[in-house]
Design a protein around this motif. Structure first.
Motif, PDB file in Angstrom:
ATOM      1  N   ASN A 108       0.860  -1.193   0.000  1.00 29.12           N
ATOM      2  CA  ASN A 108       0.000   0.000   0.000  1.00 29.12           C
ATOM      3  C   ASN A 108       0.887   1.231   0.000  1.00 29.12           C
ATOM      4  O   ASN A 108       1.662   1.423   0.933  1.00 29.12           O
ATOM      5  N   THR A 109       0.748   2.071  -1.016  1.00 28.82           N
ATOM      6  CA  THR A 109       1.583   3.269  -1.068  1.00 28.82           C
ATOM      7  C   THR A 109       0.898   4.484  -0.448  1.00 28.82           C
ATOM      8  O   THR A 109       1.557   5.468  -0.156  1.00 28.82           O
ATOM      9  N   VAL A 110      -0.411   4.413  -0.245  1.00 31.85           N
ATOM     10  CA  VAL A 110      -1.155   5.479   0.415  1.00 31.85           C
ATOM     11  C   VAL A 110      -2.186   4.819   1.328  1.00 31.85           C
ATOM     12  O   VAL A 110      -2.911   3.932   0.895  1.00 31.85           O
ATOM     13  N   PHE A 111      -2.218   5.239   2.579  1.00 28.93           N
ATOM     14  CA  PHE A 111      -3.313   4.781   3.431  1.00 28.93           C
ATOM     15  C   PHE A 111      -3.657   5.802   4.495  1.00 28.93           C
ATOM     16  O   PHE A 111      -2.908   6.732   4.750  1.00 28.93           O
ATOM     17  N   THR A 112      -4.837   5.615   5.091  1.00 26.66           N
ATOM     18  CA  THR A 112      -5.406   6.553   6.056  1.00 26.66           C
ATOM     19  C   THR A 112      -5.569   5.854   7.400  1.00 26.66           C
ATOM     20  O   THR A 112      -6.084   4.741   7.458  1.00 26.66           O
ATOM     21  N   LEU A 113      -5.138   6.520   8.451  1.00 26.44           N
ATOM     22  CA  LEU A 113      -5.332   6.018   9.813  1.00 26.44           C
ATOM     23  C   LEU A 113      -6.435   6.844  10.464  1.00 26.44           C
ATOM     24  O   LEU A 113      -6.320   8.064  10.575  1.00 26.44           O
ATOM     25  N   MET A 114      -7.496   6.176  10.877  1.00 24.13           N
ATOM     26  CA  MET A 114      -8.619   6.839  11.533  1.00 24.13           C
ATOM     27  C   MET A 114      -8.421   6.830  13.051  1.00 24.13           C
ATOM     28  O   MET A 114      -7.772   5.932  13.580  1.00 24.13           O
ATOM     29  N   PRO A 115      -9.001   7.820  13.759  1.00 26.08           N
ATOM     30  CA  PRO A 115      -8.936   7.787  15.221  1.00 26.08           C
ATOM     31  C   PRO A 115      -9.577   6.494  15.740  1.00 26.08           C
ATOM     32  O   PRO A 115     -10.611   6.054  15.247  1.00 26.08           O
ATOM     33  N   GLN A 116      -8.952   5.885  16.689  1.00 26.77           N
ATOM     34  CA  GLN A 116      -9.388   4.614  17.275  1.00 26.77           C
ATOM     35  C   GLN A 116      -9.568   3.530  16.202  1.00 26.77           C
ATOM     36  O   GLN A 116     -10.368   2.613  16.356  1.00 26.77           O
ATOM     37  N   GLY A 117      -8.837   3.640  15.116  1.00 28.02           N
ATOM     38  CA  GLY A 117      -8.885   2.623  14.067  1.00 28.02           C
ATOM     39  C   GLY A 117      -8.007   1.445  14.428  1.00 28.02           C
ATOM     40  O   GLY A 117      -7.311   1.439  15.438  1.00 28.02           O
ATOM     41  N   ARG A 118      -8.039   0.446  13.588  1.00 28.13           N
ATOM     42  CA  ARG A 118      -7.226  -0.747  13.835  1.00 28.13           C
ATOM     43  C   ARG A 118      -5.742  -0.436  13.567  1.00 28.13           C
ATOM     44  O   ARG A 118      -5.417   0.464  12.799  1.00 28.13           O
ATOM     45  N   PRO A 119      -4.849  -1.196  14.182  1.00 35.18           N
ATOM     46  CA  PRO A 119      -3.419  -0.971  13.972  1.00 35.18           C
ATOM     47  C   PRO A 119      -3.039  -1.168  12.500  1.00 35.18           C
ATOM     48  O   PRO A 119      -3.626  -1.996  11.800  1.00 35.18           O
ATOM     49  N   ALA A 120      -2.068  -0.391  12.057  1.00 35.00           N
ATOM     50  CA  ALA A 120      -1.656  -0.457  10.660  1.00 35.00           C
ATOM     51  C   ALA A 120      -0.229  -0.982  10.550  1.00 35.00           C
ATOM     52  O   ALA A 120       0.542  -0.926  11.512  1.00 35.00           O
ATOM     53  N   ALA A 121       0.088  -1.492   9.362  1.00 40.81           N
ATOM     54  CA  ALA A 121       1.441  -1.959   9.070  1.00 40.81           C
ATOM     55  C   ALA A 121       1.724  -1.735   7.593  1.00 40.81           C
ATOM     56  O   ALA A 121       0.822  -1.789   6.760  1.00 40.81           O
ATOM     57  N   ILE A 122       2.984  -1.463   7.297  1.00 46.09           N
ATOM     58  CA  ILE A 122       3.434  -1.326   5.917  1.00 46.09           C
ATOM     59  C   ILE A 122       4.045  -2.665   5.522  1.00 46.09           C
ATOM     60  O   ILE A 122       4.922  -3.182   6.217  1.00 46.09           O
ATOM     61  N   SER A 123       3.569  -3.224   4.423  1.00 47.69           N
ATOM     62  CA  SER A 123       4.050  -4.525   3.966  1.00 47.69           C
ATOM     63  C   SER A 123       5.004  -4.338   2.791  1.00 47.69           C
ATOM     64  O   SER A 123       4.646  -3.734   1.781  1.00 47.69           O
ATOM     65  N   VAL A 124       6.246  -4.837   2.943  1.00 56.09           N
ATOM     66  CA  VAL A 124       7.240  -4.756   1.882  1.00 56.09           C
ATOM     67  C   VAL A 124       7.718  -6.169   1.534  1.00 56.09           C
ATOM     68  O   VAL A 124       7.848  -7.014   2.414  1.00 56.09           O
ATOM     69  N   ALA A 181      34.109   2.123 -12.156  1.00 57.89           N
ATOM     70  CA  ALA A 181      33.856   3.467 -12.667  1.00 57.89           C
ATOM     71  C   ALA A 181      32.871   3.464 -13.825  1.00 57.89           C
ATOM     72  O   ALA A 181      32.312   4.487 -14.174  1.00 57.89           O
ATOM     73  N   SER A 182      32.646   2.293 -14.426  1.00 56.67           N
ATOM     74  CA  SER A 182      31.742   2.222 -15.573  1.00 56.67           C
ATOM     75  C   SER A 182      30.283   2.077 -15.164  1.00 56.67           C
ATOM     76  O   SER A 182      29.415   2.074 -16.017  1.00 56.67           O
ATOM     77  N   PHE A 183      30.007   1.973 -13.862  1.00 52.28           N
ATOM     78  CA  PHE A 183      28.637   1.804 -13.405  1.00 52.28           C
ATOM     79  C   PHE A 183      28.023   3.148 -13.030  1.00 52.28           C
ATOM     80  O   PHE A 183      28.712   4.035 -12.538  1.00 52.28           O
ATOM     81  N   VAL A 184      26.748   3.256 -13.241  1.00 51.37           N
ATOM     82  CA  VAL A 184      26.007   4.428 -12.817  1.00 51.37           C
ATOM     83  C   VAL A 184      25.411   4.117 -11.456  1.00 51.37           C
ATOM     84  O   VAL A 184      24.812   3.066 -11.258  1.00 51.37           O
ATOM     85  N   LYS A 185      25.565   5.015 -10.515  1.00 55.24           N
ATOM     86  CA  LYS A 185      24.994   4.814  -9.187  1.00 55.24           C
ATOM     87  C   LYS A 185      23.577   5.351  -9.175  1.00 55.24           C
ATOM     88  O   LYS A 185      23.343   6.510  -9.497  1.00 55.24           O
ATOM     89  N   LEU A 186      22.636   4.494  -8.821  1.00 52.93           N
ATOM     90  CA  LEU A 186      21.232   4.878  -8.754  1.00 52.93           C
ATOM     91  C   LEU A 186      20.783   4.887  -7.305  1.00 52.93           C
ATOM     92  O   LEU A 186      21.146   4.014  -6.534  1.00 52.93           O
ATOM     93  N   SER A 187      19.999   5.863  -6.956  1.00 53.14           N
ATOM     94  CA  SER A 187      19.411   5.910  -5.626  1.00 53.14           C
ATOM     95  C   SER A 187      17.902   5.821  -5.805  1.00 53.14           C
ATOM     96  O   SER A 187      17.248   6.794  -6.162  1.00 53.14           O
ATOM     97  N   VAL A 188      17.373   4.639  -5.587  1.00 54.14           N
ATOM     98  CA  VAL A 188      15.950   4.398  -5.781  1.00 54.14           C
ATOM     99  C   VAL A 188      15.276   4.395  -4.422  1.00 54.14           C
ATOM    100  O   VAL A 188      15.763   3.796  -3.475  1.00 54.14           O
ATOM    101  N   SER A 189      14.159   5.083  -4.340  1.00 57.13           N
ATOM    102  CA  SER A 189      13.418   5.166  -3.096  1.00 57.13           C
ATOM    103  C   SER A 189      11.969   4.776  -3.363  1.00 57.13           C
ATOM    104  O   SER A 189      11.396   5.134  -4.385  1.00 57.13           O
ATOM    105  N   TYR A 190      11.395   4.007  -2.457  1.00 62.26           N
ATOM    106  CA  TYR A 190       9.995   3.615  -2.544  1.00 62.26           C
ATOM    107  C   TYR A 190       9.285   4.271  -1.384  1.00 62.26           C
ATOM    108  O   TYR A 190       9.738   4.158  -0.247  1.00 62.26           O
ATOM    109  N   GLY A 191       8.186   4.953  -1.645  1.00 63.43           N
ATOM    110  CA  GLY A 191       7.550   5.726  -0.594  1.00 63.43           C
ATOM    111  C   GLY A 191       6.129   5.311  -0.272  1.00 63.43           C
ATOM    112  O   GLY A 191       5.431   4.729  -1.090  1.00 63.43           O
ATOM    113  N   VAL A 192       5.749   5.646   0.953  1.00 62.99           N
ATOM    114  CA  VAL A 192       4.395   5.428   1.447  1.00 62.99           C
ATOM    115  C   VAL A 192       3.907   6.759   2.008  1.00 62.99           C
ATOM    116  O   VAL A 192       4.653   7.452   2.704  1.00 62.99           O
TER     117      VAL A 192
END
Length: 152
Positions: free
Chosen positions: A26-42, A129-140
């Motif tokens: 899940n890349t976007v989620f909403t936490l409601m007051p007194q809602g159930r516990p949430a977790a990010i799954s990777v 030196a022949s490699f390109v360095k990539l910085s990839v980020s995955y967000g929630v």
């Protein structure tokens, strides 16, 4: 027969690349007051371990560009906490990272959690030196609904 030996020799000289492939459920989620516990799954769908930094930031101006973010350590009273700063996900493994609610804020807060790979691309037998360095980020993106908005 010599051709076969030559081909096998060439294959032995070819660099082999292993890579981890991160998938966030899940890349976007909403936490409601007194809602159930949430977790990010990777998950790691690749064939090499992923070494990740976990970065939590509060978004100060949601919906505006450019986004202004503040690192969790600079937020005086954070309402959410991601308990990990680093994470290793092995090939075929799925990890659930808890989203700990410290308190429900009076107004909605917005948080970003980024998973950034700690290793650069590399190979064997090739000049680095022949490699390109990539910085990839995955967000929630997490919307933590405040107590004043729960009926809206």
């Amino acid at each position: 027969m010599r051709l076969m030996a030559l081909l096998l020799g060439l294959l032995a000289l070819t660099p082999v690349y292993a890579a981890g492939v991160l998938s966030v459920a899940n890349t976007v989620f909403t936490l409601m007051p007194q809602g159930r516990p949430a977790a990010i799954s990777v998950s790691n769908n690749g064939d090499a371990p992923l070494y990740l930094d976990v970065v939590q930031q509060r978004v100060l101006n949601p919906g505006e560009l450019p986004e202004r973010r503040v690192a969790i350590q600079n937020v005086p009273q954070p309402d959410l906490l991601i308990p990990l700063k680093q994470l290793v996900v092995h090939p075929g493994q799925t990890r659930k990272i808890p989203v700990n609610v410290i308190f429900t804020p009076p107004h909605t807060t917005v948080w970003r959690v980024a998973f950034r790979q700690r290793e650069a691309l590399s190979g064997t037998g090739v000049d680095s030196a022949s490699f390109v360095k990539l910085s990839v980020s995955y967000g929630v993106l997490i919307y933590h609904i405040g107590t004043s908005e729960k009926g809206s």
